[in-house]
Design a protein around this motif. Structure first.
Motif, short mmCIF file in Angstrom:
data_model
loop_
_atom_site.label_atom_id
_atom_site.label_comp_id
_atom_site.label_asym_id
_atom_site.label_seq_id
_atom_site.Cartn_x
_atom_site.Cartn_y
_atom_site.Cartn_z
N LEU A 251 0.86 -1.23 -0.03
CA LEU A 251 0.06 -0.18 -0.10
C LEU A 251 0.86 1.17 0.10
O LEU A 251 2.01 1.39 0.88
CB LEU A 251 -0.91 0.25 1.28
N ASN A 252 0.63 2.19 -0.82
CA ASN A 252 1.33 3.58 -0.58
C ASN A 252 0.77 4.61 0.27
O ASN A 252 1.47 5.01 0.94
CB ASN A 252 1.45 4.08 -2.07
N SER A 253 -0.65 4.66 0.28
CA SER A 253 -1.11 5.37 1.29
C SER A 253 -2.51 5.17 1.65
O SER A 253 -3.17 4.36 0.60
CB SER A 253 -0.99 6.92 0.88
N GLY A 254 -2.95 5.78 2.52
CA GLY A 254 -4.67 5.53 2.71
C GLY A 254 -4.99 6.09 4.02
O GLY A 254 -4.19 6.68 4.44
N ALA A 255 -6.26 5.75 4.49
CA ALA A 255 -6.70 6.25 5.91
C ALA A 255 -7.55 5.38 6.34
O ALA A 255 -8.46 4.70 5.54
CB ALA A 255 -7.36 7.73 5.55
N THR B 9 -8.59 8.87 13.44
CA THR B 9 -8.27 8.47 11.86
C THR B 9 -6.69 8.48 11.62
O THR B 9 -6.12 9.44 12.17
CB THR B 9 -8.78 9.76 10.89
N ILE B 10 -6.25 7.52 11.09
CA ILE B 10 -5.01 7.53 10.60
C ILE B 10 -5.03 7.52 9.30
O ILE B 10 -5.34 6.71 8.41
CB ILE B 10 -4.24 6.16 11.06
N HIS B 11 -4.05 8.58 8.69
CA HIS B 11 -3.69 8.78 7.53
C HIS B 11 -2.38 8.09 7.49
O HIS B 11 -1.44 8.51 8.35
CB HIS B 11 -3.62 10.16 6.99
N PHE B 12 -1.97 7.23 6.36
CA PHE B 12 -0.67 6.84 6.40
C PHE B 12 -0.01 7.05 4.83
O PHE B 12 -0.57 6.76 3.96
CB PHE B 12 -0.62 5.14 6.60
N SER B 13 1.09 7.18 4.71
CA SER B 13 1.92 7.42 3.42
C SER B 13 3.24 6.81 3.54
O SER B 13 4.01 6.96 4.51
CB SER B 13 1.83 8.89 3.04
N LYS B 14 3.87 6.02 2.66
CA LYS B 14 5.01 5.44 2.36
C LYS B 14 5.98 6.33 2.47
O LYS B 14 6.01 7.36 1.94
CB LYS B 14 5.04 4.73 1.09
N LYS B 15 7.07 5.72 3.08
CA LYS B 15 8.28 6.91 3.17
C LYS B 15 9.58 6.06 2.74
O LYS B 15 9.61 5.13 3.02
CB LYS B 15 8.49 7.68 4.65
#
Ligand code: DP6
Length: 359
Positions: free
Chosen positions: A15-19, A59-65
């Motif tokens: 997954l690259n990003s999402g919430a 809410t968690i927003h996540f994005s690959k680093k």
């Protein structure tokens, strides 16, 4: 049963990003957890009612680093950055990284808010840590192929426990047991389970009205509090008593014995405070109004035979527990006689709930 069962197999999707957003409730213990060993293992089993209205939404927003050497996250409470929460979340990430190996691969923006006022003296660690654990589990689920609902819930409770012990009892409802007990099949020190036996109708829809006696910061943090049980002169007896009370509660829950329920729940609350008063250092967390409320409840009960009892957490606020069929009469008593003892007249009408929800 070991912790190894919670280490995931290699993820099958990336997954690259999402919430994800979860709301998770608070809970109120009937038999109290007070005293823990290393790795958030409770010294005794506990059981709680899951609440309904008192909850945290996260809410968690996540994005690959790129850089995967460190944890990276920002935390916002009610839309404002809340750096005070960072150390607790960092400790949590460190504790759970083995079980959630993706944690260093993403930047997280964690947005959280509570349904109850921040300064209400109501602990938000149970609802907050369970909501956070559930959001992280949703990320894991999205990267996995076949994570069953049951395994999802069990691991969410396991992770929540590593954030705050009582948080493992907030994932489901309406009654949850945490801690090994020979009379409760499936009970575990690692996670909470739904109470697996028959419960009398009278306990369905039970009320919990929380009287906010003191809305200040906690005088004793829970970690300091639990540590007071190390070397406590009454520790051994207390841990045994909790186990015995849980055994006794099993019969009470089945038969609907409200007299037995009230006496057991009040004894647990006062024992918790007695432990604090007799530890070294010692604390009195009740306030004069806490005692005034308790005395008023006892006098009212004597007079009316109503099934109203109280319980306490590690603070001055009073939880009033009563069955739905007496709610009208008891509600009047609360308004007319008890609200005067609350700080600024503040109280919260809550009732038993059924656990966290994915939004
Ligand atoms: C008095 O779960 O807040 O509410 O594991 O250190 O985070 P930590 O403690 P915490 O302790 C709660 C104690 C209690 C009783 C209970 O909820 O069982």
């Amino acid at each position: 049963m070991t912790d190894a069962q919670f280490i995931p197999k290699p993820y099958t999707k990336s997954l690259n990003s999402g919430a994800f957003t979860w709301s998770s409730p608070s809970n109120i213990a009937l038999v109290k957890y007070w005293g823990k060993r290393e790795n958030q293992i409770p010294e005794n089993p506990s059981i709680s009612f899951t609440l309904n209205a008192c909850k945290t939404t996260t809410t968690i927003h996540f994005s690959k680093k790129e850089d995967q050497r460190d944890f990276s996250f920002t935390i916002l409470l009610d839309g404002k950055e809340a750096p005070d929460f960072k150390p607790k979340i960092l400790t949590f990430f460190e504790r759970v990284e083995t079980y959630l190996p993706f944690l260093k691969s993403y930047h997280f923006r964690i947005e959280t808010s509570n349904s109850f006022p921040h300064s209400s003296g109501i602990a938000s660690s149970a609802s907050g840590m369970s909501a956070l654990a559930l959001c992280l589990m949703s990320i894991e689920k999205a990267m996995s192929d076949n994570l069953s609902e049951a395994d999802f819930i069990k691991k969410a409770s396991f992770l929540a426990r590593l954030g705050s012990g009582s948080a493992c009892r907030s994932i489901e409802g309406d009654l949850v047991v945490w801690g090994e007990h020979e009379g409760i099949e499936g009970s575990s020190n690692l996670y909470g389970i739904k109470y697996p036996y028959e419960v009398h109708e009278v306990f369905k829809n039970y009320h919990d009205t929380i009287l906010l006696v003191d809305k200040g910061e906690k005088q004793v943090s829970s970690t300091v509090g639990h540590n007071l049980m190390f070397g406590h002169p009454f520790a051994k007896q207390r841990f045994e008593q909790a186990g015995n009370n849980l055994s006794q509660l099993k019969g009470i829950l089945k038969s609907g014995d409200l007299e037995g329920f009230m006496s057991l729940v009040e004894q647990e609350a006062l024992t918790l405070h007695a432990m604090m008063m007799t530890s070294n250092p010692y604390f009195i967390l009740m306030k004069p109004n806490t005692l005034k409320i308790i005395n008023a409840i006892w006098a009212y009960r004597e007079k009316t035979k109503a099934h109203l009892c109280f319980t306490l957490d590690a603070g001055a606020n009073v939880h009033l527990l009563f069955p739905d069929y007496e709610a009208k009469q008891i509600g009047e008593f609360i308004k007319n006689e008890l609200v005067a003892f609350c700080q600024n007249g503040h109280y919260i009408s809550d009732r038993i709930g059924f656990g966290a929800k994915l939004l």
